[in-house]
Design a protein around this motif. Structure first.
Motif, PDB file in Angstrom:
ATOM      1  N   ARG A 190      32.959  37.751  26.838  1.00 50.83           N
ATOM      2  CA  ARG A 190      34.281  38.206  27.268  1.00 50.83           C
ATOM      3  C   ARG A 190      34.989  39.020  26.192  1.00 50.83           C
ATOM      4  O   ARG A 190      35.699  39.974  26.504  1.00 50.83           O
ATOM      5  CB  ARG A 190      35.150  37.003  27.634  1.00 50.83           C
ATOM      6  N   ILE A 202      38.128  46.895  40.631  1.00 53.54           N
ATOM      7  CA  ILE A 202      36.701  46.831  40.324  1.00 53.54           C
ATOM      8  C   ILE A 202      36.392  48.085  39.516  1.00 53.54           C
ATOM      9  O   ILE A 202      36.754  49.193  39.907  1.00 53.54           O
ATOM     10  CB  ILE A 202      35.841  46.743  41.596  1.00 53.54           C
ATOM     11  N   ILE A 204      39.030  34.533  36.998  1.00 53.21           N
ATOM     12  CA  ILE A 204      39.704  34.699  35.708  1.00 53.21           C
ATOM     13  C   ILE A 204      40.344  36.084  35.591  1.00 53.21           C
ATOM     14  O   ILE A 204      41.254  36.300  34.797  1.00 53.21           O
ATOM     15  CB  ILE A 204      38.719  34.412  34.554  1.00 53.21           C
ATOM     16  N   ALA A 205      39.874  37.018  36.413  1.00 55.30           N
ATOM     17  CA  ALA A 205      40.426  38.370  36.372  1.00 55.30           C
ATOM     18  C   ALA A 205      41.689  38.491  37.227  1.00 55.30           C
ATOM     19  O   ALA A 205      42.299  39.554  37.287  1.00 55.30           O
ATOM     20  CB  ALA A 205      39.377  39.370  36.854  1.00 55.30           C
ATOM     21  N   GLY A 206      42.063  37.403  37.895  1.00 56.75           N
ATOM     22  CA  GLY A 206      43.315  37.431  38.661  1.00 56.75           C
ATOM     23  C   GLY A 206      43.152  37.769  40.126  1.00 56.75           C
ATOM     24  O   GLY A 206      44.078  38.239  40.769  1.00 56.75           O
ATOM     25  N   ILE A 207      41.966  37.493  40.686  1.00 55.40           N
ATOM     26  CA  ILE A 207      41.792  37.783  42.110  1.00 55.40           C
ATOM     27  C   ILE A 207      42.556  36.778  42.953  1.00 55.40           C
ATOM     28  O   ILE A 207      42.827  35.653  42.535  1.00 55.40           O
ATOM     29  CB  ILE A 207      40.313  37.788  42.543  1.00 55.40           C
ATOM     30  N   THR A 208      42.914  37.241  44.148  1.00 48.49           N
ATOM     31  CA  THR A 208      43.374  36.347  45.204  1.00 48.49           C
ATOM     32  C   THR A 208      42.525  36.782  46.391  1.00 48.49           C
ATOM     33  O   THR A 208      41.953  37.883  46.357  1.00 48.49           O
ATOM     34  CB  THR A 208      44.852  36.584  45.551  1.00 48.49           C
ATOM     35  N   THR A 229      46.219  28.940  47.371  1.00 48.62           N
ATOM     36  CA  THR A 229      45.720  30.224  46.864  1.00 48.62           C
ATOM     37  C   THR A 229      44.573  29.991  45.890  1.00 48.62           C
ATOM     38  O   THR A 229      43.536  30.654  45.952  1.00 48.62           O
ATOM     39  CB  THR A 229      46.860  30.983  46.138  1.00 48.62           C
ATOM     40  N   ASP A 230      44.776  29.023  45.007  1.00 51.80           N
ATOM     41  CA  ASP A 230      43.767  28.753  43.984  1.00 51.80           C
ATOM     42  C   ASP A 230      42.503  28.131  44.574  1.00 51.80           C
ATOM     43  O   ASP A 230      41.396  28.468  44.179  1.00 51.80           O
ATOM     44  CB  ASP A 230      44.366  27.837  42.911  1.00 51.80           C
ATOM     45  N   GLY A 251      43.689  39.900  47.791  1.00 50.95           N
ATOM     46  CA  GLY A 251      43.402  40.958  46.817  1.00 50.95           C
ATOM     47  C   GLY A 251      41.982  41.478  46.943  1.00 50.95           C
ATOM     48  O   GLY A 251      41.740  42.689  46.870  1.00 50.95           O
ATOM     49  N   LEU A 252      41.021  40.586  47.136  1.00 50.62           N
ATOM     50  CA  LEU A 252      39.623  41.011  47.269  1.00 50.62           C
ATOM     51  C   LEU A 252      39.433  41.841  48.537  1.00 50.62           C
ATOM     52  O   LEU A 252      38.818  42.909  48.509  1.00 50.62           O
ATOM     53  CB  LEU A 252      38.700  39.792  47.281  1.00 50.62           C
ATOM     54  N   TYR A 304      50.656  43.190  39.796  1.00 51.25           N
ATOM     55  CA  TYR A 304      49.712  43.771  38.844  1.00 51.25           C
ATOM     56  C   TYR A 304      48.545  44.424  39.586  1.00 51.25           C
ATOM     57  O   TYR A 304      48.320  44.142  40.771  1.00 51.25           O
ATOM     58  CB  TYR A 304      49.192  42.701  37.883  1.00 51.25           C
ATOM     59  N   PHE A 335      48.740  34.275  36.452  1.00 46.72           N
ATOM     60  CA  PHE A 335      49.074  35.645  36.821  1.00 46.72           C
ATOM     61  C   PHE A 335      50.463  35.791  37.430  1.00 46.72           C
ATOM     62  O   PHE A 335      50.899  36.889  37.757  1.00 46.72           O
ATOM     63  CB  PHE A 335      48.001  36.206  37.758  1.00 46.72           C
ATOM     64  N   ILE A 363      48.383  43.360  43.425  1.00 46.64           N
ATOM     65  CA  ILE A 363      48.616  41.982  43.830  1.00 46.64           C
ATOM     66  C   ILE A 363      50.113  41.694  43.754  1.00 46.64           C
ATOM     67  O   ILE A 363      50.721  41.834  42.693  1.00 46.64           O
ATOM     68  CB  ILE A 363      47.831  41.001  42.925  1.00 46.64           C
ATOM     69  N   ARG A 390      34.463  32.120  40.263  1.00 45.85           N
ATOM     70  CA  ARG A 390      35.566  31.649  39.427  1.00 45.85           C
ATOM     71  C   ARG A 390      35.520  32.246  38.024  1.00 45.85           C
ATOM     72  O   ARG A 390      36.533  32.641  37.474  1.00 45.85           O
ATOM     73  CB  ARG A 390      35.522  30.109  39.365  1.00 45.85           C
ATOM     74  N   GLU A 391      34.324  32.322  37.458  1.00 43.28           N
ATOM     75  CA  GLU A 391      34.239  32.756  36.061  1.00 43.28           C
ATOM     76  C   GLU A 391      34.407  34.253  35.861  1.00 43.28           C
ATOM     77  O   GLU A 391      34.805  34.689  34.782  1.00 43.28           O
ATOM     78  CB  GLU A 391      32.903  32.296  35.445  1.00 43.28           C
ATOM     79  N   TRP A 392      34.091  35.050  36.885  1.00 40.78           N
ATOM     80  CA  TRP A 392      34.136  36.503  36.655  1.00 40.78           C
ATOM     81  C   TRP A 392      35.032  37.234  37.633  1.00 40.78           C
ATOM     82  O   TRP A 392      35.247  38.428  37.501  1.00 40.78           O
ATOM     83  CB  TRP A 392      32.720  37.077  36.665  1.00 40.78           C
ATOM     84  N   GLU A 393      35.531  36.545  38.660  1.00 40.24           N
ATOM     85  CA  GLU A 393      36.533  37.157  39.532  1.00 40.24           C
ATOM     86  C   GLU A 393      37.841  36.378  39.406  1.00 40.24           C
ATOM     87  O   GLU A 393      38.908  36.952  39.252  1.00 40.24           O
ATOM     88  CB  GLU A 393      36.073  37.152  40.998  1.00 40.24           C
ATOM     89  N   HIS A 448      32.229  42.709  43.388  1.00 40.08           N
ATOM     90  CA  HIS A 448      31.876  43.877  42.560  1.00 40.08           C
ATOM     91  C   HIS A 448      30.365  44.119  42.471  1.00 40.08           C
ATOM     92  O   HIS A 448      29.948  45.204  42.088  1.00 40.08           O
ATOM     93  CB  HIS A 448      32.491  43.760  41.151  1.00 40.08           C
ATOM     94  N   LEU A 481      44.759  44.897  40.367  1.00 44.04           N
ATOM     95  CA  LEU A 481      43.440  44.274  40.322  1.00 44.04           C
ATOM     96  C   LEU A 481      42.445  45.383  40.665  1.00 44.04           C
ATOM     97  O   LEU A 481      42.694  46.155  41.585  1.00 44.04           O
ATOM     98  CB  LEU A 481      43.358  43.157  41.364  1.00 44.04           C
TER      99      LEU A 481
END
Lengths: 129, 387, 350
Positions: free
Chosen positions: A13, A78, B140-144, B126-127, B147-148, A74, A68, A61, B135-138, B251, A76
């Motif tokens: 990261r 890809i 943590i980036a702030g997805i909902t 939401t969570d 949003g996706l 903010y 967040f 978002i 969880r680890e790569w989307e 992604h 979001l």
């Protein structure tokens, strides 16, 4: 996210360390220990990405939770890294400035924290290049 | 493999069910299904239940046993298994039940789905739903989740010129259908303006592009076709079943606007059923967001990529159109209790094929269901026929 | 000779005008800004803190020169706003520039001079041969109590210097310090904002130490102010460094290029090092730079620096990272409400 769980991928990261399969040449970030193209014939090595790329798609978002909440609204997005791999990120920029194809670069930011007394997590986000 | 039929269906009303607990919901749905099949509990060989996240919504795991117990079936030690694939848990539960009967392992099998979502606050919801993504790569980036799907919509609109009005028409059509469904959470027609002027949730998606947070349960009972007439005069045959996986993270998809698992699961179901797209009378698709219905229509092969917006705008996906989509009102109007949705789709399909869908009836012999987990990492499709 | 082999600065994008802060407290903003010689100050984004600023500054320094991370034997970060009371900022910086694990690291605190204290320690390690290179960072997301005089200047930003022996872009000819126990400004454990002695922070504190260290340096080197191309003094506002310069005999022309405070504010541990970075952004081979920091409590570190030919050579690429004026130009002005949100002054539920 627990400290151990975060720490495990901390180097990835912080410094955009992913992988490359030296057999097919494909790059992977987020990291993968197994090439989905070559499978058992693949050979995975570490690769540090340059940290530049472009926006593939995005959203703004307007409703979020947890870490967040204060950042809302903010962007979001890809991102496709120059090496070809894609990742999802908080794109730190004015919400009316983002567009598909926008060039971006990596930046070091706080990813979140476990409340005011918990661990703080850092890592890579992106900003307009 | 044996041929399989659905012999009984039950569904609770969907909505914010403040009086109902998790266990009330599935007991109610299960009892309705048993009554519909004119069946007593001891005849059941096995139970499958789709549930996404009772662990976080009501802090209860070990759902299979809980259901067997409160359905009064633990006294007979009937096996019960929980199935989880995020929002596709219901569809997958049905597929597991179908496989159990088709294989000859069991005869009378219940496929249920249940979710109690309103016992936690919106932020927790939401969570919890975000856990369907990586969880680890989307995460943590702030997805909902909005949003996706919004990122799919941004990509899709950019490439195919889908208009805001065409997207809104999906919600308008589903509310029209939902208004005629007694189990729907929203039984009220809306206009394009309602959608277009609603609050932005994740650009370009607005509040009325999104399915709501819902409590609900549904249950259906499967039996070998050869025994179906013991229980019902209108058995509904399972013609095809298809399941497919794709990357957990959006992604990593080859094409952001194509749910390749939908393409694969759809193709598998059609191949097994041995029928064409034109043979399908209606389809219950996974419209967790309006854009998801647009993609589903195309990825299932009912039109070419980029054409579903126009198809919707022309009314071809409404009841009476060329390919009615979501006569139940879909996830948008019925509500979306995540683990129950896949079974509710089967419930609606059976009602339609029996000719019991009053006010929203499609005249056909064949219907299809399409249930999605996450942004399309799991997709389950089924095709059903009256004969 | 030991010197600076690379440098980098980082300033967050957000700014608030001093007049806007004054408006909230019913004060005369025009007068305050003019009096302080500060018109805008930088504030962090909500996901920025001293660690992220330090990393960005250190990475800017790494971008300007091919430094093998394995050659970095020490990382020191000076700040009075380390995000953790216990757990070093310096290890995150070390890891983010790939210098871990064969390195030593520590966080420094000496009010606004913790960054230059890190530079001195780095010099010692390099000169003694204990390490090849060391990274010294001064950075802060400075704290100031709402409504207090400090709030008009407390700003966010920082700079990093890579100290080494081989082909420095600027040699550090000498450093010396002037230190006493002077209670002009402090922050007690677990308190969010510092307190200060008002006008006591001036003559017996800032001026005594800055002038003390600077005079020691001039004496030791046998130089006079006119021997230097540029001079950088700790800049809590625009007024103090200007006054100190004139007391010592430096001209406005010598200090202006390194006076970043006017549109940046006081970045505490970052302040004199950001000022030095601004000078290095424009310096030519042969230029001589005089720098004196100040940290409350109190002490001053003075440096005599000579820019070398390397700054224009292939070993160094100044354009590989933004200059201080680039960073200052890329800005977004916010109002007090947004500022309060960014600075965590809005109380949220956990």
């Amino acid at each position: 996210m627990s400290v151990a769980r975060f720490w495990r991928k901390q180097q990835n990261r912080y410094n955009l360390i992913g992988n490359q399969c030296t057999v097919c040449g494909k790059y992977f970030y987020p990291p993968r220990g197994f090439c989905p193209v070559c499978r058992r014939d693949g050979k995975i090595v570490e690769h540090q990405f340059k940290g530049t790329g472009k926006v593939v798609t995005f959203s703004i978002i307007r409703s979020s939770s947890g870490n967040f909440k204060l950042l809302t609204p903010y962007v979001l997005a890809i991102i496709e890294l120059d090496e070809g791999s894609r990742l999802t990120t908080h794109l730190v920029c004015d919400i009316d400035k983002v567009y598909i194809g926008m060039p971006v670069k990596r930046v070091f930011r706080k990813l979140g924290e476990e409340g005011s007394s918990g661990a703080i997590f850092y890592g890579t986000k992106f900003v307009p290049a | 493999m044996r041929e399989v039929a659905v012999i009984g269906v039950g569904c609770t009303k969907f909505g914010e069910k403040w009086e109902s607990s998790f266990r009330n919901l599935f007991v109610e749905a299960g009892a309705l299904a048993l009554e519909d099949a004119n069946l007593s509990g001891e005849k059941i060989d096995e139970i499958f239940v789709g549930n996404m996240s009772a662990g976080r919504f009501v802090e209860q795991e070990h759902i299979g046993a809980l259901i067997a117990d409160y359905a009064g079936l633990a006294t007979d030690n009937i096996p019960a298994t929980r199935v989880e694939a995020a929002c596709a848990s219901g569809g997958l539960s049905f597929r597991q039940a179908y496989t159990a009967v088709a294989s000859g392992m069991s005869d009378i099998v219940v496929a249920a789905g249940v979710e109690k979502m309103t016992d936690v606050g919106t932020e927790v919801t939401t969570d919890v739903l975000a856990a369907a993504a990586d969880r680890e790569w989307e995460g943590i980036a702030g997805i909902t989740f909005p949003g996706l799907y919004a990122m799919i919509a941004t990509d899709y609109m950019h490439r195919y010129g889908l208009t805001r009005e065409q997207l809104a028409q999906v919600a308008v059509k589903n509310h029209d259908n939902g208004a005629k469904n007694p189990n729907a959470q929203f039984r009220k027609a809306i206009t394009l303006d309602t959608v277009i002027n609603s609050t932005l949730v994740a650009d370009p998606l607005r509040l009325f592009d999104c399915s709501p947070v819902t409590d609900g349960a549904a249950a259906v009972i499967l039996a070998p076709l050869e025994r179906a007439r013991e229980f019902t005069d209108t058995p509904i045959k399972v013609l095809g079943s298809g399941q497919a996986s794709s990357t957990i993270a959006l992604h990593d998809r080859k094409d952001i606007s194509t749910l390749d698992a939908t393409v694969a699961a759809g193709n598998r179901a059609f191949k097994m059923a041995g029928i064409e797209r034109k043979d399908i009378g209606f389809v219950e698709v996974h419209d967790c967001f309006t854009i998801a219905e647009i993609c589903a229509i195309e990825d299932l092969g009912f039109c070419k990529k980029g054409e579903a917006g126009r198809l919707t705008e022309e009314g071809q996906t409404a009841i009476g159109g060329k390919i009615p989509v979501n006569p139940s009102g879909g996830l948008k109007a019925c509500g979306h209790p995540v683990g129950a949705t896949g079974i509710k789709q089967v419930y609606e399909t059976v009602k339609q094929l029996r000719g019991d869908a009053k006010g929203r009836q499609v005249d056909t012999d064949i219907g299809m269901t399409h249930n999605v987990g996450g942004t399309g990492a799991t997709v389950v499709c089924h095709i059903f026929g009256r004969k | 000779m030991v010197g600076i082999i690379s440098y980098g600065a980082y300033i967050p994008r957000y700014r608030i005008k001093i007049e806007e802060i004054a408006r909230v407290w019913g004060a005369n903003g025009t007068e305050i800004a003019r009096g302080l010689g500060v018109f805008e100050k930088a504030l962090p984004d909500m996901d920025e803190d001293t660690i992220t600023i330090s990393v960005e500054a250190a990475r800017a320094a790494m971008a300007r020169r091919k430094v093998d991370p394995a050659d970095i034997g020490a990382v020191y970060v000076g700040s009075e706003s380390h995000p953790y009371a216990v757990k070093p900022t310096a290890v995150t910086v070390g890891e983010a520039i790939g210098a871990t694990p064969v390195m030593t690291a520590a966080d420094y605190e000496f009010a606004c001079k913790a960054g230059t204290a890190a530079v001195q320690t780095s010099m010692g390690l390099v000169k003694s041969g204990m390490v090849n290179c060391a990274v010294a960072v001064g950075a802060d997301v400075a704290q100031g109590e709402p409504g207090d005089a400090l709030e008009y200047t407390a700003a966010a930003g920082g700079a990093a210097l890579i100290i080494g022996n081989d082909d420095p872009i600027a040699e550090i000819n000498h450093t010396c310090s002037f230190t006493t126990d002077t209670p002009d400004f402090w922050r007690r454990e677990n308190k969010p904002y510092p307190r200060h002695g008002g006008r006591f922070t001036g003559e017996p504190a800032y001026f005594k130490h800055v002038i003390g260290a600077s005079k020691m340096m001039l004496e030791k080197m046998g130089t006079k102010p006119s021997d230097y191309t540029y001079a950088v003094f700790h800049q809590p506002n625009g007024k103090f460094p200007t006054q100190a310069a004139s007391m010592l005999g430096f001209s406005m022309e010598q200090i202006k290029p390194g006076l970043a405070v006017t549109y940046l504010g006081n970045t505490y541990s970052g302040a004199s090092m950001v000022g030095l970075s601004a000078v290095l952004d424009i310096a030519k081979p042969g230029d001589r730079i005089f720098m004196t920091s100040y940290g409350s409590g109190s002490g001053s570190d003075s440096f005599d620096i000579t820019v070398t030919d390397v700054i224009n050579s292939d070993l160094f690429n100044r354009d590989a990272a933004p200059t201080v004026s680039d960073l200052l130009a890329d800005k977004k002005i916010v109002d007090y409400a947004v500022y309060a949100k960014h600075k965590g002054k809005v109380v949220m539920m956990e």
